[in-house]
Design an enzyme around this catalytic site. Structure first.
Site, PDB file in Angstrom:
ATOM      1  N   GLU A 257      -6.688   5.676   7.204  1.00 12.36           N
ATOM      2  CA  GLU A 257      -6.788   7.128   7.124  1.00 12.36           C
ATOM      3  C   GLU A 257      -6.766   7.596   5.670  1.00 12.36           C
ATOM      4  O   GLU A 257      -5.860   7.250   4.912  1.00 12.36           O
ATOM      5  CB  GLU A 257      -5.627   7.764   7.887  1.00 12.36           C
ATOM      6  CG  GLU A 257      -5.644   7.437   9.371  1.00 12.36           C
ATOM      7  CD  GLU A 257      -4.308   7.652  10.055  1.00 12.36           C
ATOM      8  OE1 GLU A 257      -4.233   7.400  11.271  1.00 12.36           O
ATOM      9  OE2 GLU A 257      -3.334   8.049   9.375  1.00 12.36           O
TER      10      GLU A 257
ATOM     11  N   GLU B 111      -4.455   5.147  15.211  1.00 13.82           N
ATOM     12  CA  GLU B 111      -4.057   3.803  14.782  1.00 13.82           C
ATOM     13  C   GLU B 111      -4.423   2.736  15.798  1.00 13.82           C
ATOM     14  O   GLU B 111      -4.850   1.633  15.423  1.00 13.82           O
ATOM     15  CB  GLU B 111      -2.553   3.778  14.504  1.00 13.82           C
ATOM     16  CG  GLU B 111      -2.126   4.482  13.230  1.00 13.82           C
ATOM     17  CD  GLU B 111      -2.005   5.987  13.373  1.00 13.82           C
ATOM     18  OE1 GLU B 111      -1.753   6.651  12.365  1.00 13.82           O
ATOM     19  OE2 GLU B 111      -2.186   6.481  14.509  1.00 13.82           O
TER      20      GLU B 111
ATOM     21  N   PHE C 275       2.179   4.588   7.143  1.00 12.74           N
ATOM     22  CA  PHE C 275       3.620   4.410   7.333  1.00 12.74           C
ATOM     23  C   PHE C 275       3.873   3.377   8.436  1.00 12.74           C
ATOM     24  O   PHE C 275       3.209   3.417   9.478  1.00 12.74           O
ATOM     25  CB  PHE C 275       4.297   5.719   7.743  1.00 12.74           C
ATOM     26  CG  PHE C 275       4.266   6.782   6.686  1.00 12.74           C
ATOM     27  CD1 PHE C 275       5.305   6.908   5.771  1.00 12.74           C
ATOM     28  CD2 PHE C 275       3.208   7.665   6.610  1.00 12.74           C
ATOM     29  CE1 PHE C 275       5.285   7.903   4.803  1.00 12.74           C
ATOM     30  CE2 PHE C 275       3.176   8.661   5.644  1.00 12.74           C
ATOM     31  CZ  PHE C 275       4.210   8.780   4.732  1.00 12.74           C
TER      32      PHE C 275
ATOM     33  N   ASP D  33       6.141   3.436  10.405  1.00  7.54           N
ATOM     34  CA  ASP D  33       6.594   4.219  11.555  1.00  7.54           C
ATOM     35  C   ASP D  33       5.468   4.463  12.559  1.00  7.54           C
ATOM     36  O   ASP D  33       5.716   4.670  13.745  1.00  7.54           O
ATOM     37  CB  ASP D  33       7.138   5.569  11.086  1.00  7.54           C
ATOM     38  CG  ASP D  33       8.048   5.442   9.884  1.00  7.54           C
ATOM     39  OD1 ASP D  33       9.267   5.623  10.028  1.00  7.54           O
ATOM     40  OD2 ASP D  33       7.535   5.164   8.783  1.00  7.54           O
ATOM     41  N   PHE D  34       4.214   4.440  12.067  1.00  8.26           N
ATOM     42  CA  PHE D  34       3.071   4.699  12.941  1.00  8.26           C
ATOM     43  C   PHE D  34       2.618   3.457  13.696  1.00  8.26           C
ATOM     44  O   PHE D  34       1.721   3.528  14.536  1.00  8.26           O
ATOM     45  CB  PHE D  34       1.894   5.239  12.133  1.00  8.26           C
ATOM     46  CG  PHE D  34       2.179   6.507  11.380  1.00  8.26           C
ATOM     47  CD1 PHE D  34       3.315   7.277  11.645  1.00  8.26           C
ATOM     48  CD2 PHE D  34       1.323   6.951  10.387  1.00  8.26           C
ATOM     49  CE1 PHE D  34       3.582   8.439  10.943  1.00  8.26           C
ATOM     50  CE2 PHE D  34       1.579   8.120   9.687  1.00  8.26           C
ATOM     51  CZ  PHE D  34       2.709   8.861   9.965  1.00  8.26           C
TER      52      PHE D  34
ATOM     53  N   HIS E  75       9.291   8.902   9.102  1.00  7.89           N
ATOM     54  CA  HIS E  75       8.500   8.428   7.964  1.00  7.89           C
ATOM     55  C   HIS E  75       9.348   7.639   6.969  1.00  7.89           C
ATOM     56  O   HIS E  75       8.952   7.480   5.816  1.00  7.89           O
ATOM     57  CB  HIS E  75       7.856   9.611   7.229  1.00  7.89           C
ATOM     58  CG  HIS E  75       6.877  10.392   8.028  1.00  7.89           C
ATOM     59  ND1 HIS E  75       7.263  11.282   8.998  1.00  7.89           N
ATOM     60  CD2 HIS E  75       5.519  10.400   8.014  1.00  7.89           C
ATOM     61  CE1 HIS E  75       6.188  11.838   9.542  1.00  7.89           C
ATOM     62  NE2 HIS E  75       5.115  11.312   8.966  1.00  7.89           N
TER      63      HIS E  75
END
Length: 341
Positions: free
Chosen positions: A34, A77, A100, A102-103, A146
């Site tokens: 991204e 993702e 991140f 986290d994603f 994040h």
């Protein structure tokens, strides 16, 4: 052996340089993620290369290698990680900019059940030479979604290799090795280290996976650090020195494969171990290393193994709470003094 460098660059620049040199060396290397080129709609406005990813690590790549190899993906993702797995299975060497860590939950099936297992399930006939780069860590007040580390989740999965470089030299060399490797590798890049500077040769080089680096020699206590915690350990070692405690600082660098021998050799010399880990304390790298030494190095120990970790909570947004949450130098010094008496 460490090459002699004649220049200083940042951790962020080391990431960019490793990717750029590998893309120049091998036309099969592509990168997808991204905002890694210009972001959606920028080209229609005649603007290219605005973002370079969330942290600028891919800046300049689209102008060098074009939009066919530096691919801006939509915010999906699961889609672009899955596409990269397919590309890897058919002979390309994709790099995924996951932004991140986290994603990663959005693409966890693709990573855990596809990328990690396809080579094994096809009896070695399929290769998945894919690199996933993602930012980790707290300290920038980015809140609970994040700021996580999460490398213990991926280290737990057979078939994945995981690295967490702490300095620019290691980042460039290990990322180069990751891109060239025939297995899926996750590169954990600490956002708190992006501006850290260090000696890095301009020419391409690689560092083998699975080798711990001794960042500081000592004989009184072993401090094991991961990513940004290596720097915390080094500061703690300096603070302990005037008090007559000589700390050896090990930088794991590679979480899977893990260099067990170097850890055990250091503990056999110092007799004491403190593991400093920014990840949550339950089922973590810190607990894994503690169990390793208890199992294979118990006779070396003069005191119980200590872990310095955050509490088992989400990462706070509040700056004072986040500061309290993250392991710091004082926490490490206190743990060492506790076991050294």
């Amino acid at each position: 052996d460490r090459k002699v460098a004649e220049r200083i660059i940042t951790y962020q620049q080391a990431i960019n340089e490793a990717i750029s040199q590998e893309m120049a060396r091998d036309d099969d290397v592509i990168i997808i993620g991204e905002d890694i080129a210009g972001g959606a709609g920028r080209k229609e406005q005649g603007i290219e290369d605005v973002w370079g990813g969330a942290f600028g690590t891919t800046k300049g790549l689209v102008t060098k290698f074009g939009a066919n190899r530096v691919i801006d993906a939509p915010i999906t993702e699961s889609g672009f990680v899955g596409a990269a797995i397919g590309a890897a299975a058919t002979g390309l060497r994709p790099i995924v900019e996951l932004m991140f860590v986290d994603f990663a939950g959005v693409a966890f099936d693709q990573i855990m059940n596809q990328a990690a297992k396809l080579r094994y399930m096809f009896g070695g006939k399929a290769k998945i030479p894919m690199t996933i780069c993602c930012s980790i860590g707290g300290g920038v007040n980015a809140a609970a979604q994040h700021s996580q580390v999460l490398y213990s989740l991926f280290t737990h999965i057979p078939g994945l290799k995981c690295i967490a470089p702490a300095v620019p030299y290691d980042m460039k060399g290990l990322l180069t090795s990751a891109i060239r490797d025939d297995d899926p590798i996750i590169v954990f890049q600490h956002k708190g280290l992006l501006g850290v500077k260090g000696d890095v040769p301009e020419e391409s080089y690689s560092i083998p996976l699975g080798q711990t680096d001794i960042k500081r020699s000592g004989d009184g206590v072993t401090l094991v650090g991961i990513s940004r915690m290596v720097h915390v350990c080094l500061e703690a070692a300096q603070k302990l020195e005037p008090e007559g405690i000589s700390a050896e600082v090990l930088d794991l660098r590679s979480l899977s494969p893990l260099d067990e021998q170097s850890i055990l050799e250091s503990v056999s010399k110092t007799g004491c171990l403190v593991v400093v880990d920014e990840d949550s304390p339950r089922c973590s790298i810190a607990t894994d290393i503690s169990a390793l030494v208890a199992d294979k190095g118990f006779d070396y120990l003069d005191a119980p193994v200590k872990m310095v970790t955050p509490p088992h909570t989400p990462v706070p947004f509040s700056p004072p709470l986040e500061k309290f949450y993250l392991p710091d130098v004082d926490n490490v010094v206190a743990a060492v003094k506790e076991i050294k008496g």
